[in-house]
Design an enzyme around this catalytic site. Structure first.
Site, PDB file in Angstrom:
ATOM      1  N   CYS A  49       0.951  -1.079  -0.039  1.00  0.00           N
ATOM      2  CA  CYS A  49       0.152  -0.079  -0.057  1.00  0.00           C
ATOM      3  C   CYS A  49       1.023   1.228  -0.043  1.00  0.00           C
ATOM      4  CB  CYS A  49      -1.021   0.210   1.272  1.00  0.00           C
ATOM      5  SG  CYS A  49      -2.014  -1.269   1.336  1.00  0.00           S
ATOM      6  N   ARG A 108       3.221   0.100  -5.216  1.00  0.00           N
ATOM      7  CA  ARG A 108       3.146  -0.527  -3.777  1.00  0.00           C
ATOM      8  C   ARG A 108       1.757  -1.296  -3.542  1.00  0.00           C
ATOM      9  NH1 ARG A 108       6.967   1.870  -0.363  1.00  0.00           N
ATOM     10  NH2 ARG A 108       5.686   1.235   1.407  1.00  0.00           N
ATOM     11  N   TRP A 121      -2.917  -2.595  -1.718  1.00  0.00           N
ATOM     12  CA  TRP A 121      -2.615  -3.983  -2.078  1.00  0.00           C
ATOM     13  C   TRP A 121      -3.469  -4.854  -0.707  1.00  0.00           C
ATOM     14  CZ3 TRP A 121      -0.392  -8.094   0.301  1.00  0.00           C
ATOM     15  CH2 TRP A 121       0.066  -9.444  -0.384  1.00  0.00           C
ATOM     16  N   ASN A 171      -1.009   2.109   5.928  1.00  0.00           N
ATOM     17  CA  ASN A 171      -0.442   1.014   5.325  1.00  0.00           C
ATOM     18  C   ASN A 171       0.042   0.090   6.281  1.00  0.00           C
ATOM     19  OD1 ASN A 171       1.540  -0.375   3.722  1.00  0.00           O
ATOM     20  ND2 ASN A 171       3.155   1.188   3.871  1.00  0.00           N
ATOM     21  N   GLY A 172      -0.098  -1.095   6.182  1.00  0.00           N
ATOM     22  CA  GLY A 172       0.453  -2.227   7.445  1.00  0.00           C
ATOM     23  C   GLY A 172      -0.722  -2.932   7.770  1.00  0.00           C
ATOM     24  N   GLU A 200      16.618 -17.343 -10.319  1.00  0.00           N
ATOM     25  CA  GLU A 200      16.416 -15.628 -10.171  1.00  0.00           C
ATOM     26  C   GLU A 200      15.470 -15.674 -11.594  1.00  0.00           C
ATOM     27  OE1 GLU A 200      15.190 -13.299  -8.752  1.00  0.00           O
ATOM     28  OE2 GLU A 200      15.692 -11.512 -10.450  1.00  0.00           O
ATOM     29  N   LYS A 220      11.783 -13.832 -12.564  1.00  0.00           N
ATOM     30  CA  LYS A 220      11.454 -13.073 -13.282  1.00  0.00           C
ATOM     31  C   LYS A 220      10.410 -13.337 -14.357  1.00  0.00           C
ATOM     32  CE  LYS A 220      12.711 -10.065 -11.788  1.00  0.00           C
ATOM     33  NZ  LYS A 220      13.547 -10.057 -10.674  1.00  0.00           N
ATOM     34  N   GLU A 253       6.884 -13.863 -12.494  1.00  0.00           N
ATOM     35  CA  GLU A 253       6.075 -12.778 -12.145  1.00  0.00           C
ATOM     36  C   GLU A 253       5.773 -11.786 -13.314  1.00  0.00           C
ATOM     37  OE1 GLU A 253       8.148 -10.146  -9.261  1.00  0.00           O
ATOM     38  OE2 GLU A 253       9.990 -10.581 -10.417  1.00  0.00           O
ATOM     39  N   HIS A 294      17.834 -36.296 -11.656  1.00  0.00           N
ATOM     40  CA  HIS A 294      17.033 -37.048 -10.589  1.00  0.00           C
ATOM     41  C   HIS A 294      15.530 -36.875 -10.537  1.00  0.00           C
ATOM     42  CE1 HIS A 294      21.054 -37.701  -9.044  1.00  0.00           C
ATOM     43  NE2 HIS A 294      21.439 -36.537  -9.433  1.00  0.00           N
ATOM     44  N   LYS A 305       5.533  -3.901  -4.854  1.00  0.00           N
ATOM     45  CA  LYS A 305       7.130  -3.645  -4.771  1.00  0.00           C
ATOM     46  C   LYS A 305       7.664  -3.906  -3.294  1.00  0.00           C
ATOM     47  CE  LYS A 305      10.728  -2.452  -6.700  1.00  0.00           C
ATOM     48  NZ  LYS A 305      11.272  -3.438  -7.344  1.00  0.00           N
TER      49      LYS A 305
END
Ligand code: F6R
Length: 582
Positions: A2, A27, A70, A96-97, A460, A464, A467, A483, A577
């Site tokens: 947020c 955010r 968010w 926010n939180g 990584e 990328k 997402e 394996h 983010k």
């Protein structure tokens, strides 16, 4: 997650809030809303992204607050969008939180009418419940009641004061001539001022004509020094690019040099601390976690030293091994990631020294660390981390060389690598990668393999691609394929092979051949051509810096896959983010 923003001054506040919210949209982008105040409070809320909206239907006002959400507590509805109001509609709050004890607090608000499912809504009602104390005292009391990491901003019809509280989530005050801004992140008001005050945890600011800071636990007033930040507002804009993501990928022409432009004696001091510690942990989440994982390999190879890499959300399981001789290196672009903060708090309880690698000065992790190194990548706005990741890698590589008493050599290698990246990132290179994206974007599965430090880089690359393009991508240690995962390979399954020109090359190419034999479409990211590759993307031969150069073409590939699959590369679904929730 947020983003929150507030303005008090003589300009049209709603335009300033709207512009700020667009900048903070990274955010969270489930819903957004604005409250402005003249003689009354007026509210506007919408679901979804702010997009191209340039005007909202609110009367002109000198005070306003805004929020981009968010969703955590409560689904994505207009009712759950912020700002939230008290029963009398005279107090408006953006937050926010997370309020961990909101259900308990709500039980004591039986005669209040709630219209949303959010935890936030208890804040205006709690303030209203205590308004007989006066607005300042009521907000102070509420700040002390909340548990969990939060930041919130209050406007009301009870006074013209703008009040903001920081309790674990970021909040910065921007100061210009007779006007004030408060936001979760500096770029939200960078168009107007570079002069800021960072709020620390358990602090609140009250803006009447001037701002006054208090510790809301003790009630003591706090004096603060204005800091002029160095970020350029152009850095925080898209410029000639269509998206922040590709802009930030291209900025890697310069960011490696900026990351390693550090005081050498400081680097050596940190390297010595790592050498002398009785156990060093590299800790981070997501991309920053993969960087830490690669750092473990780099340290092993270059400094012949074992480092413990731990994903931040798992760190508490290692608390039994912490002593006052242990060292933690916490890596975080935003400096606000809740899991990393919690890992730091676990470490601090055991007197572990914490050094952080961060991009955002004044962030929570910056404040909680004994010492921080800034990676100096400039604002990273796209949700997917690119330039911050390569800058973090560059710094860990530099530290590894310093730990091996070869700092100068490491610096030279990275300067050469930066030059090679600069040459590599041109339009022709991007076109070559785009052609690959056009060949594979309709596939649903994609696999990536790598060995040693390129193994975490394979992981990584998978993050990328997942997402941004929403393709199913998975990274593996090259030797692990046989394996189990090799059963997934069918005719034409795209498989990316990350190759370094070192002792791992032979083995990785053997594994690539195993994939090709099973029908895979092999994509080599390698300094040299090999006939095993169906598609070759050349990368410079950067020696120990190969993990840095190898992820860059995959960042570009992810961007083009997203465009071809018609997704927004800057704002992928379900993500935000800075992940300030556990
Ligand atoms: C992926 C990505 C995330 C972050 C992670 C940690 O592209 O950006 O995985 O790396 O959320 O964020 P920071 O570095 O801000 O702690």
């Amino acid at each position: 997650m947020c983003g929150i923003i507030a303005y008090k001054g003589n300009k049209n506040s709603t335009n300033i809030i709207l512009n700020g919210l667009k900048i903070l949209e990274y955010r969270g982008y489930d819903s957004w809303g604005v409250a402005s105040k003249n003689d009354k409070i007026h509210i506007f809320k919408e679901i979804g992204k702010i997009g191209e909206i340039n005007k909202i239907n609110l009367p002109n006002a000198k005070i306003a607050i805004g929020h981009t959400r968010w969703a955590t507590t409560g689904s994505i509805t207009k009712e759950n969008a912020h700002p939230h109001l008290s029963c009398d509609n005279k107090i408006a709050v953006v937050h926010n939180g997370i309020i961990e004890n909101y259900e308990e607090l709500k039980k004591n608000l039986k005669n209040h009418r709630f219209v949303s499912e959010t935890d936030t809504e208890i804040i205006p009602h709690l303030i209203e419940e205590n308004i007989n104390l006066g607005l300042f005292e009521a907000v102070k009391k509420v700040a002390n009641l909340l548990e969990g990491r939060s930041a919130f901003i209050v406007i009301s019809e009870y006074s013209d004061d703008l009040i903001a509280v920081r309790k674990g989530a970021p909040l910065i005050l921007g100061i210009s001539n007779d006007e004030y801004f408060i936001a979760s992140d500096i770029p939200a008001f960078l168009d107007y001022t570079k002069n800021v005050n960072y709020l620390d945890d358990n602090e609140m600011v009250v803006i009447k004509d001037n701002p006054t800071f208090f510790n809301f636990e003790t009630g003591d007033e706090i004096k603060k020094r204005i800091i002029t930040i160095e970020w350029d507002k152009e850095q925080a804009r898209k410029g000639r690019y269509d998206h922040y993501l590709i802009k930030e990928i291209m900025e890697q022409k310069e960011t490696i040099n900026r990351a390693i432009n550090q005081d050498e004696s400081e680097i050596q001091k940190i390297a010595n601390e790592i050498n002398n510690a009785f156990g060093t942990f590299f800790v981070g989440c997501g991309t920053a976690g993969k960087v830490c994982h690669a750092g473990e390999y780099l340290y092993s190879k270059i400094a012949k030293k074992h480092i413990n890499f731990v994903v931040a959300s798992e760190f508490s399981n290692y608390k039994h091994f912490l002593t006052d001789k242990t060292l933690m290196i916490a890596v975080s672009q935003s400096g606000e990631t809740a899991d990393t903060i919690e890992a730091i708090e676990t470490a601090k309880k055991q007197n572990v020294k914490v050094i952080s690698l961060i991009n955002v000065k004044g962030s929570s992790i910056n404040q909680k660390s004994d010492y921080s190194l800034l990676i100096n990548a400039g604002p990273e706005k796209a949700v997917a981390s690119t330039k911050a990741a390569t800058s973090q890698l560059a710094l860990l590589l530099l530290l590894a060389y310093a730990s091996a008493n070869r700092l100068k050599e490491g610096k030279l290698l990275l300067i050469e690598t930066a030059g090679m990246i600069n040459d590599m990132l041109n339009l022709r290179y991007e076109e070559h990668i785009k052609r690959l994206a056009e060949r594979i974007y309709e596939n649903e599965h994609l696999y990536i393999i790598g060995k040693a430090a390129n193994y975490p880089m394979a992981l990584e690359c998978a993050i990328k691609i997942q997402e941004i393009s929403y393709m199913h991508a998975e990274g593996f240690a090259a030797g692990e394929l046989k394996h189990g995962p090799i059963a997934l390979i069918e005719k034409s399954t795209p498989c990316i092979i990350l190759v370094a020109n070192d002792e791992t090359k032979k083995d990785v190419l053997v594994n690539a051949q195993e994939l090709k034999t099973r029908g895979a479409y092999t994509i080599g990211i390698s300094p040299e051509y090999n006939k095993i590759f169906d598609y070759w993307i050349k990368v410079p031969d950067a020696g120990d810096a190969s993990p840095i150069v190898n992820i860059i073409p995959i960042q570009i590939l992810s961007y083009h896959l997203a465009l071809l699959r018609k997704h927004d590369p800057d704002l992928p679904r379900n993500l935000a983010k800075s992940v300030t929730v556990k």
